[in-house]
Design an enzyme around this catalytic site. Structure first.
Site, PDB file in Angstrom:
ATOM      1  N   PHE A 173       0.862  -1.184   0.000  1.00  0.00           N
ATOM      2  CA  PHE A 173       0.000   0.000   0.000  1.00  0.00           C
ATOM      3  C   PHE A 173       0.896   1.231   0.000  1.00  0.00           C
ATOM      4  O   PHE A 173       1.795   1.339   0.848  1.00  0.00           O
ATOM      5  CB  PHE A 173      -0.844  -0.058   1.276  1.00  0.00           C
ATOM      6  CG  PHE A 173      -1.749   1.106   1.547  1.00  0.00           C
ATOM      7  CD1 PHE A 173      -2.993   1.194   0.946  1.00  0.00           C
ATOM      8  CD2 PHE A 173      -1.381   2.097   2.453  1.00  0.00           C
ATOM      9  CE1 PHE A 173      -3.856   2.247   1.238  1.00  0.00           C
ATOM     10  CE2 PHE A 173      -2.234   3.152   2.751  1.00  0.00           C
ATOM     11  CZ  PHE A 173      -3.479   3.221   2.142  1.00  0.00           C
ATOM     12  N   GLU A 177       4.770  10.097   0.844  1.00  0.00           N
ATOM     13  CA  GLU A 177       5.807  10.693  -0.017  1.00  0.00           C
ATOM     14  C   GLU A 177       6.731  11.534   0.856  1.00  0.00           C
ATOM     15  O   GLU A 177       6.408  11.803   2.025  1.00  0.00           O
ATOM     16  CB  GLU A 177       5.159  11.584  -1.090  1.00  0.00           C
ATOM     17  CG  GLU A 177       4.266  10.809  -2.037  1.00  0.00           C
ATOM     18  CD  GLU A 177       3.608  11.689  -3.098  1.00  0.00           C
ATOM     19  OE1 GLU A 177       3.915  12.902  -3.144  1.00  0.00           O
ATOM     20  OE2 GLU A 177       2.792  11.156  -3.864  1.00  0.00           O
ATOM     21  N   ALA A 180       4.777  14.369   2.049  1.00  0.00           N
ATOM     22  CA  ALA A 180       3.400  14.031   2.428  1.00  0.00           C
ATOM     23  C   ALA A 180       3.420  12.797   3.322  1.00  0.00           C
ATOM     24  O   ALA A 180       3.322  11.666   2.849  1.00  0.00           O
ATOM     25  CB  ALA A 180       2.552  13.784   1.183  1.00  0.00           C
ATOM     26  N   ILE A 207       7.771   2.365   1.906  1.00  0.00           N
ATOM     27  CA  ILE A 207       6.670   1.445   1.616  1.00  0.00           C
ATOM     28  C   ILE A 207       7.016   0.020   2.068  1.00  0.00           C
ATOM     29  O   ILE A 207       7.984  -0.583   1.596  1.00  0.00           O
ATOM     30  CB  ILE A 207       6.304   1.473   0.109  1.00  0.00           C
ATOM     31  CG1 ILE A 207       6.028   2.929  -0.334  1.00  0.00           C
ATOM     32  CG2 ILE A 207       5.109   0.563  -0.181  1.00  0.00           C
ATOM     33  CD1 ILE A 207       4.985   3.680   0.493  1.00  0.00           C
ATOM     34  N   GLY A 394      17.408  -7.425  33.016  1.00  0.00           N
ATOM     35  CA  GLY A 394      18.736  -6.882  33.321  1.00  0.00           C
ATOM     36  C   GLY A 394      19.670  -6.974  32.123  1.00  0.00           C
ATOM     37  O   GLY A 394      19.257  -6.774  30.983  1.00  0.00           O
ATOM     38  N   GLY A 395      20.934  -7.305  32.405  1.00  0.00           N
ATOM     39  CA  GLY A 395      21.948  -7.363  31.340  1.00  0.00           C
ATOM     40  C   GLY A 395      21.576  -8.363  30.260  1.00  0.00           C
ATOM     41  O   GLY A 395      21.839  -8.142  29.076  1.00  0.00           O
ATOM     42  N   GLU A 418       1.259   3.924   9.776  1.00  0.00           N
ATOM     43  CA  GLU A 418      -0.213   4.050   9.672  1.00  0.00           C
ATOM     44  C   GLU A 418      -0.757   5.161  10.571  1.00  0.00           C
ATOM     45  O   GLU A 418      -1.854   5.071  11.113  1.00  0.00           O
ATOM     46  CB  GLU A 418      -0.893   2.710   9.932  1.00  0.00           C
ATOM     47  CG  GLU A 418      -0.529   1.719   8.836  1.00  0.00           C
ATOM     48  CD  GLU A 418      -1.363   0.469   8.837  1.00  0.00           C
ATOM     49  OE1 GLU A 418      -2.564   0.551   9.089  1.00  0.00           O
ATOM     50  OE2 GLU A 418      -0.782  -0.591   8.565  1.00  0.00           O
ATOM     51  N   GLU A 422       0.512  11.055  17.559  1.00  0.00           N
ATOM     52  CA  GLU A 422      -0.080  12.403  17.564  1.00  0.00           C
ATOM     53  C   GLU A 422      -1.271  12.470  16.608  1.00  0.00           C
ATOM     54  O   GLU A 422      -2.298  13.084  16.914  1.00  0.00           O
ATOM     55  CB  GLU A 422       0.979  13.447  17.158  1.00  0.00           C
ATOM     56  CG  GLU A 422       2.103  13.649  18.179  1.00  0.00           C
ATOM     57  CD  GLU A 422       3.126  12.512  18.214  1.00  0.00           C
ATOM     58  OE1 GLU A 422       3.178  11.721  17.239  1.00  0.00           O
ATOM     59  OE2 GLU A 422       3.863  12.397  19.206  1.00  0.00           O
TER      60      GLU A 422
END
Ligand SMILES: Cc1cc2nc3c(=O)[nH]c(=O)nc-3n(C[C@H](O)[C@H](O)[C@H](O)COP(=O)(O)OP(=O)(O)OC[C@H]3O[C@@H](n4cnc5c(N)ncnc54)[C@H](O)[C@@H]3O)c2cc1C
Length: 438
Positions: A173, A177, A180, A207, A394-395, A418, A422
């Site tokens: 899908f 850009e 964008a 993508i 832990g480690g 997706e 925010e």
């Protein structure tokens, strides 16, 4: 109210879990991109490259600061050249296709299992418990398929859904850009009608599964002057002349999920591949898709959070310090309790959203609100649980071969792709305010 999954849904989960234990688990760390440390290689660098550089700079009388800057540059180049391994889990994804898992939510008339997105999300959740890279490669099938399933013409559904359902075709899908991202409707990719074709020009970035996929749901502007009302969707086949792929991106996490740019140069797409057969409805196709696919991302978050909890409990019981298992320390117990609450809360939200997606009378904004809530909360739960898991271990949690570090790196993407946290919160608040006016 009944919060139990149906027997059939439980069976889907159990079936997926059985396959994953056998097929995916042994591969997980190998699938991830590993930087391989070669003592001999490093020695060679030190002796040859840096030695030569030092001699050259000393001969030229270059000062120490400049030497260090030049060295840094050189090391950066060398670090990039270090041998790396990565593997898109093609065999695993194909196997899921052969078993019918790709087409769980595709109607039977198009070769699918005729179930809903809920069952698809349950399988995605199970995969994410084990490996978020493979789960992303699986989940993106819903993202790429939904525009065709929800809005495609009958011919498009017959031609493509059957092949997606059988696992013959992988799908991706493409909306993002360079300029964008969150503001996706600012996309610049252009689609101009030319006889029986549309000619697409522009570039999409980041993508998922670009390269391994056979078809792409690509969105471009047919009428740029109309803004978001001028966007249309196209099904672009991989072999279409004019479609090229960028280099595989190197990422913080989900490294076995391939991410590339799509570069379309005078790419001629048959007019019959205009999604839905009508121009300028692309923004609606995108929103209808994301409102549902975000629920799948939420399910990935649930799986990832659950995987972290499982590992934390098991390690806490096993690991002994101060003569007792660390699970006996109350502070560890409280962490485990918080992790479990996050898993269950995320699960309730994701399952509610998935259930709403399957109800005919669910309004668009209700679905959008719950999809955003589910994705937002489950992504946070996954990141917080992945982090707490490392602290509890832990480690050992910091060691690559233990798997907790990979989950920690992988989980971070859930808060970005997706739609970022925010953007989900913007969406939730926008709908709340709109609802309060009614
Ligand atoms: C691994 C990976 C896989 C991806 N897969 C796909 C894919 O398959 N298909 C696809 O099309 N895209 C994909 N993407 C793109 C992804 O969806 C975008 O990266 C994401 O939507 C954010 O866009 P951006 O990176 O341009 O960030 P930006 O939009 O530049 O955002 C930068 C920051 O600003 C914040 N911000 C932006 N606008 C607002 C606002 N209005 N209010 C408050 N804060 C705001 C953001 O939340 C973020 O914190 C992928 C990305 C990654 C990293």
């Amino acid at each position: 109210m009944d919060f139990e999954l149906t027997e059939e849904q439980k069976e889907f989960k159990a079936l997926a879990r059985g396959i994953l234990e056998k097929e995916l688990k042994p591969l997980v760390l190998r699938l991830d991109e590993k930087s391989v440390y070669h003592a001999g290689f490093i020695k060679e660098i030190l002796e040859k490259e840096i030695g030569l550089l030092a001699v050259k700079l000393a001969e030229e009388g270059v000062y120490a600061a400049k030497f260090i800057a030049a060295l840094e540059e050189k090391l950066k180049l060398l670090a990039r050249a270090l041998p790396e391994e990565s593997a898109y889990p093609l065999d695993f994804i194909k196997k899921m296709g052969n078993l019918g898992f790709m087409g769980i939510f595709i109607p039977e008339e198009y070769g699918g299992l005729g179930k809903s997105l809920f069952e698809f999300a349950l399988v995605a959740e199970e995969i994410a418990r084990v490996c978020l890279s493979a789960a992303t490669a699986y989940g993106v099938i819903a993202l790429g398929t939904l525009p065709i399933l929800l809005s495609g013409t009958e011919e498009q559904k017959k031609k493509y859904l059957t092949k997606i359902a059988s696992g013959e075709m992988l799908v991706a899908f493409a909306i993002t850009e360079a300029d964008a991202g969150s503001d996706v409707m600012a996309m610049k990719m252009r689609a101009a009608r030319d006889g029986d074709f549309y000619v697409l020009n522009g570039m999409k970035q980041f993508i998922t599964s670009a390269g391994p996929s056979d078809i792409y749901s690509v969105f471009a502007k047919t009428n740029p002057e109309k803004g978001e009302r001028g966007v249309s969707g196209f099904i672009v086949e991989k072999e279409t002349p004019g479609l090229e792929f960028g280099e595989k991106e190197k990422k913080l996490g989900i490294r076995a999920s391939e991410t590339r740019s799509l570069i379309l140069t005078d790419c001629k797409v048959p007019a019959e591949n205009l999604i839905g057969g009508r121009e300028n409805l692309g923004a609606i196709h995108i929103l209808n898709t994301l409102n549902r696919s975000r629920i799948v991302v939420g399910a990935l978050g649930v799986g990832c959070a659950e995987g972290a909890l499982k590992q934390a409990i098991s390690y806490a019981k096993e690991r002994k310090q101060f003569g007792q298992s660390i699970a006996s320390f109350q502070i560890i117990q409280h962490k485990l309790a918080e992790m479990a609450v996050r898993v269950e809360t995320a699960k309730l939200l994701v399952y509610k959203a998935a259930w709403l997606a399957g109800q005919k009378d669910t309004g668009k904004s209700v679905l959008a609100k719950f999809g955003a809530m589910a994705k937002y909360f489950a992504a946070q739960a996954a990141c917080n649980n992945a982090d707490d898991n490392i602290q509890i271990c832990g480690g050992m949690g910091f060691m690559e071969e233990f798997g907790a570090a990979k989950r920690w790196r992988d989980s971070r993407i859930l808060r970005i792709y997706e739609g970022t946290d925010e953007i989900q919160k913007n969406e939730i608040a926008r709908i709340l305010i709109k609802e309060s006016a009614n």
